[in-house]
Scaffold this motif. Structure first.
Motif, PDB file in Angstrom:
ATOM      1  N   ALA A 309       0.822  -1.209   0.000  1.00  0.00           N
ATOM      2  CA  ALA A 309       0.000   0.000   0.000  1.00  0.00           C
ATOM      3  C   ALA A 309       0.855   1.259   0.000  1.00  0.00           C
ATOM      4  N   VAL A 310       2.083   1.141   0.491  1.00  0.00           N
ATOM      5  CA  VAL A 310       2.997   2.282   0.506  1.00  0.00           C
ATOM      6  C   VAL A 310       3.394   2.673  -0.910  1.00  0.00           C
ATOM      7  N   ASP A 311       3.345   1.702  -1.833  1.00  0.00           N
ATOM      8  CA  ASP A 311       3.818   1.928  -3.197  1.00  0.00           C
ATOM      9  C   ASP A 311       3.133   3.119  -3.854  1.00  0.00           C
ATOM     10  N   ALA A 312       1.810   3.212  -3.709  1.00  0.00           N
ATOM     11  CA  ALA A 312       1.080   4.321  -4.325  1.00  0.00           C
ATOM     12  C   ALA A 312       1.556   5.661  -3.782  1.00  0.00           C
ATOM     13  N   ILE A 616       3.665  -7.286 -11.243  1.00  0.00           N
ATOM     14  CA  ILE A 616       3.086  -6.519 -12.336  1.00  0.00           C
ATOM     15  C   ILE A 616       3.054  -5.024 -12.044  1.00  0.00           C
ATOM     16  N   ASN A 617       2.972  -4.646 -10.748  1.00  0.00           N
ATOM     17  CA  ASN A 617       2.864  -3.238 -10.388  1.00  0.00           C
ATOM     18  C   ASN A 617       4.064  -2.417 -10.834  1.00  0.00           C
ATOM     19  N   ALA A 618       5.281  -2.911 -10.529  1.00  0.00           N
ATOM     20  CA  ALA A 618       6.494  -2.176 -10.874  1.00  0.00           C
ATOM     21  C   ALA A 618       6.611  -1.996 -12.379  1.00  0.00           C
ATOM     22  N   SER A 654      11.143   2.431  -7.692  1.00  0.00           N
ATOM     23  CA  SER A 654      11.426   0.995  -7.718  1.00  0.00           C
ATOM     24  C   SER A 654      12.273   0.575  -6.524  1.00  0.00           C
ATOM     25  N   ILE A 655      13.295   1.373  -6.216  1.00  0.00           N
ATOM     26  CA  ILE A 655      14.195   1.049  -5.104  1.00  0.00           C
ATOM     27  C   ILE A 655      13.486   1.179  -3.765  1.00  0.00           C
TER      28      ILE A 655
END
Length: 717
Positions: A309-312, A616-618, A654-655
């Motif tokens: 969830a942090v990705d967004a 798939i998200n990245a 990405s990192i």
């Protein structure tokens, strides 16, 4: 006015966090009162009911037994997606349903498996139970009178539909009795010729009566007639210490992620941390609201979804920094950052949501449970990122925190030439992928087994022991399991206690007669066991049909994701390269399972499905940036430069996303019990592999497809 609005938003945020803490976190555990207390948990966390059936009759084929196990699994999925059904010996079937404690109630609701026939008025059998595919009880509204009617909806197999069409034509306006174990349980009148395999039985007086009839029809549709042999309430397979350490690990991981976000992104990082807390609270509340069953690997999966969830937020805040770096005001940067991040967030999450929907519709058991948890996490993560985080960030700005230093400025990066090094990346990927089949061939030749299949996949031996004292799960783990391991030479031992007794059931790899005798003697010598020790071979809890269903579901989900990406990006090369990268990540993680001899069981399925959703998200984020940069591409600009620039621009995302996910799972690996570590280690490999493939493989792969397969030149693409 704006300042007052900002203050109000922050106050409401604090109230919401407090409310969620009270209704969920404070109530976690059996002694609490909040919603988390009511979350259903699996056999490994809280135990449940174990029912053993005996097949009736002689000359029962193994095919019929396997078919009965599969159909029973579908029946008990309605109680919990983590229910298990497996064959014990040659003529017994055991059903385990987590999170319940009343065996008699389950037996009554599930029904007594027996013979089912549909007979005409002359006693001829026109339809058998095996001709019925499904039966569901419910309520409908009469279109003429408007009154509520209680009915049973029947769906027949193709063969059953043909039989029933003939039977209803020959018995129009006559009764066809439904006979269960020699007793007529319903005798509806045929009002119409039914040729489409869909029938409706009406005339029930209540919804309970309709559901009971449907249950009897479903259970009577089994290939084998069964009778109850025993039923027990079994305790948790894992002790409280295992649950506590996993929760502590999750808490530490989430805290580290929150600190990381604050250190890296300053004020927006605070907003991300607050949104993350809200996300956790909502997740717990929704688990209870949707009645999902939580197992220990499920806790790991939820913790992973929390980190995802942090990705967004990372995508959004990186965009805000870029906008500030290009000289825009903080207010404009916030607005534009959210707008530009929207397409990447939606495409990435919708793609994964499509996969979750397919897995839920077509999967069974743990696959269906994983899909439900994944879908819930996706929806909540989008809500907290696009709504909650946005409100909080804007509230900070409105109350006067407007200085650029609170938000950060993206420094201009030197473009890294990924495309130029594509041959190196492709070679490394091919080697990593080939390690899997090479390792399988080597282990097949040397050990006779290409993979280290767990009890869930290969079956084993179930040994039931009645001890002279009541051992706790912790004592069983510490004192008894090492003795069993000395005999079996295998650390994979599952133990469950029978409530209200000193009886414990141990499941191990398949033991021959000599090993069973050696184990009996060891238990008697070390623990003074005087009572009977019984042993039976058990089948796998993941049947071949369930494995087939999982593979078909994953294949269809992959095709659906490919189609969505194709439609959204209007280029099949984006879709095909994304799917190839996804397959690459799955195969590399599979190679890790092969070479490390990590146990392949239920956590294997969950791990692979997690990699599919995570990987798939990245890729979508990078492709979204390539698409955006191509719109402003200069006439003579090199396509390779566009790809390199896009990957470089999204490199921070990405990192950071991979790092935060890795940190949390690593803490879980350090503090978790053995089953959690078996889940965490392959996931960490998948995280590293996913970061590598998204950065080093997907962009260059798309470039090759675009320039070589698409007939495009490297310039003016």
């Amino acid at each position: 006015m704006k300042k007052n609005q900002g203050i109000l938003v922050l106050i409401l945020t604090a109230v919401l966090i407090g409310l969620l803490a009270f209704t969920s976190a404070v109530g976690f555990g059996k002694t609490g009162t909040g919603s988390a207390k009511n979350i259903k948990t699996g056999l490994d966390l809280s135990g449940g009911v174990s029912i053993t059936y005996q097949a009736v009759g002689d000359d029962i084929s193994q095919e019929d037994m396997a078919d009965t196990v599969y159909k029973l699994q579908q029946r008990v999925d309605s109680y919990s997606e983590e229910s298990q059904v497996f064959q014990e010996g040659t003529d017994r079937i055991t059903v385990e349903i987590p999170g319940v404690s009343d065996a008699n109630q389950i037996l009554e609701e599930l029904g007594q498996p027996g013979s089912l026939e549909f007979q005409d008025e002359e006693g001829n059998v026109v339809l058998e139970g095996t001709d019925v595919e499904t039966a569901e009880g419910g309520a409908i509204q009469n279109q003429t009178t408007g009154a509520t009617e209680y009915v049973v909806e029947l769906t027949l197999t193709d063969e059953g539909a043909e039989k029933f069409a003939t039977a209803t034509e020959e018995n129009l306006n006559k009764q066809i009795a439904i006979v269960y174990d020699g007793e007529t349980i319903s005798a509806p009148t045929v009002n119409n010729v039914i040729s489409n395999g869909q029938a409706q039985i009406s005339g029930m007086s209540s919804i309970d009566e309709a559901r009971q009839l449907a249950s009897s029809i479903r259970i009577g549709a089994l290939s084998v007639e069964l009778e109850e042999l025993s039923s027990n309430v079994v305790g948790a397979q894992l002790g409280q210490a295992a649950i506590t350490t996993s929760l502590i690990a999750g808490g530490i991981g989430i805290a580290l992620v929150a600190v990381f976000m604050i250190v890296v992104y300053a004020l927006p990082g605070v907003a991300a941390a607050l949104a993350l807390i809200i996300y956790v609270g909502l997740e717990l509340v929704m688990l209870n609201a949707f009645d999902l069953t939580l197992t220990l690997p499920g806790i790991a999966g939820i913790i992973l979804s929390i980190v995802m969830a942090v990705d967004a937020n990372v995508i959004i805040y990186a965009r805000i920094r870029e906008e500030i770096g290009e000289g825009r005001s903080v207010r404009t940067a916030i607005k534009t950052g959210f707008q530009k991040a929207l397409s990447a967030i939606l495409d990435g999450n919708i793609t994964t949501l499509i996969a979750a929907a397919v897995l839920w519709l077509m999967g069974t058991g743990s696959v269906k449970g994983f899909a439900m948890t994944l879908a819930l996490g996706i929806v909540l993560s989008m809500f907290t990122a696009l709504v909650i985080s946005r409100l909080i960030v804007n509230a900070f700005y409105d109350i006067g925190l407007r200085d650029e230093k609170f938000y950060g400025r993206q420094k201009e990066r030197k473009t890294i030439h990924f495309v130029k090094r594509r041959k190196i990346f492709f070679t490394v990927s091919i080697i990593l992928v080939l390690l899997g089949p090479a390792g399988m061939a080597a282990f097949q030749a040397t050990q006779g087994e290409p993979l280290n299949f767990s009890l869930e996949f290969r079956g084993g031996t179930s040994t039931t022991v009645t001890f002279d004292e009541d051992y706790s799960i912790e004592e069983i783990d510490r004192q008894i399991k090492p003795v069993i391991q000395d005999v079996t030479g295998d650390a994979e031992i599952q133990a469950s206690k029978v409530a209200g007794s000193n009886q414990v059931n141990f499941r191990t790899r398949a033991l021959d007669v000599n090993e069973r005798e050696e184990l009996d003697q060891a238990l008697r010598d070390h623990f003074g066991v005087e009572g009977d020790i019984t042993a039976q071979n058990i089948s796998s809890t993941v049947s071949s049909e369930m494995r087939r269903d999982a593979l078909v579901a994953v294949a269809i989900a992959t095709v659906c994701m490919l189609l969505y990406i194709w439609l959204r990006f209007k280029d099949v090369r984006f879709a095909s390269s994304a799917v190839l990268a996804l397959v690459h990540d799955v195969l590399v993680v599979f190679a890790f399972y092969v070479l490390s001899r990590t146990s392949v069981g239920n956590t294997f399925i969950a791990c692979m499905l997690t990699i599919v959703g995570y990987s798939i998200n990245a890729t979508i984020v990078i492709f979204d940036r390539i698409r955006e940069n191509m719109r402003s591409m200069k006439k003579n600009q090199d396509l390779a430069e566009i790809v390199d620039m896009s990957i470089t621009q999204t490199l921070t995302r990405s990192i950071y996303t991979s790092l935060t996910t890795f940190i949390t799972i690593f803490v879980l690996f350090l503090l978790g019990v053995a089953s959690i570590r078996e889940f965490a280690m392959p996931i960490m490999v998948g995280i590293v592999c996913g970061a590598y493939s998204s950065v080093c493989v997907t962009g260059p792969l798309w470039y090759v497809m675009k320039t070589k397969l698409g007939g495009k030149k490297e310039k003016n693409a």
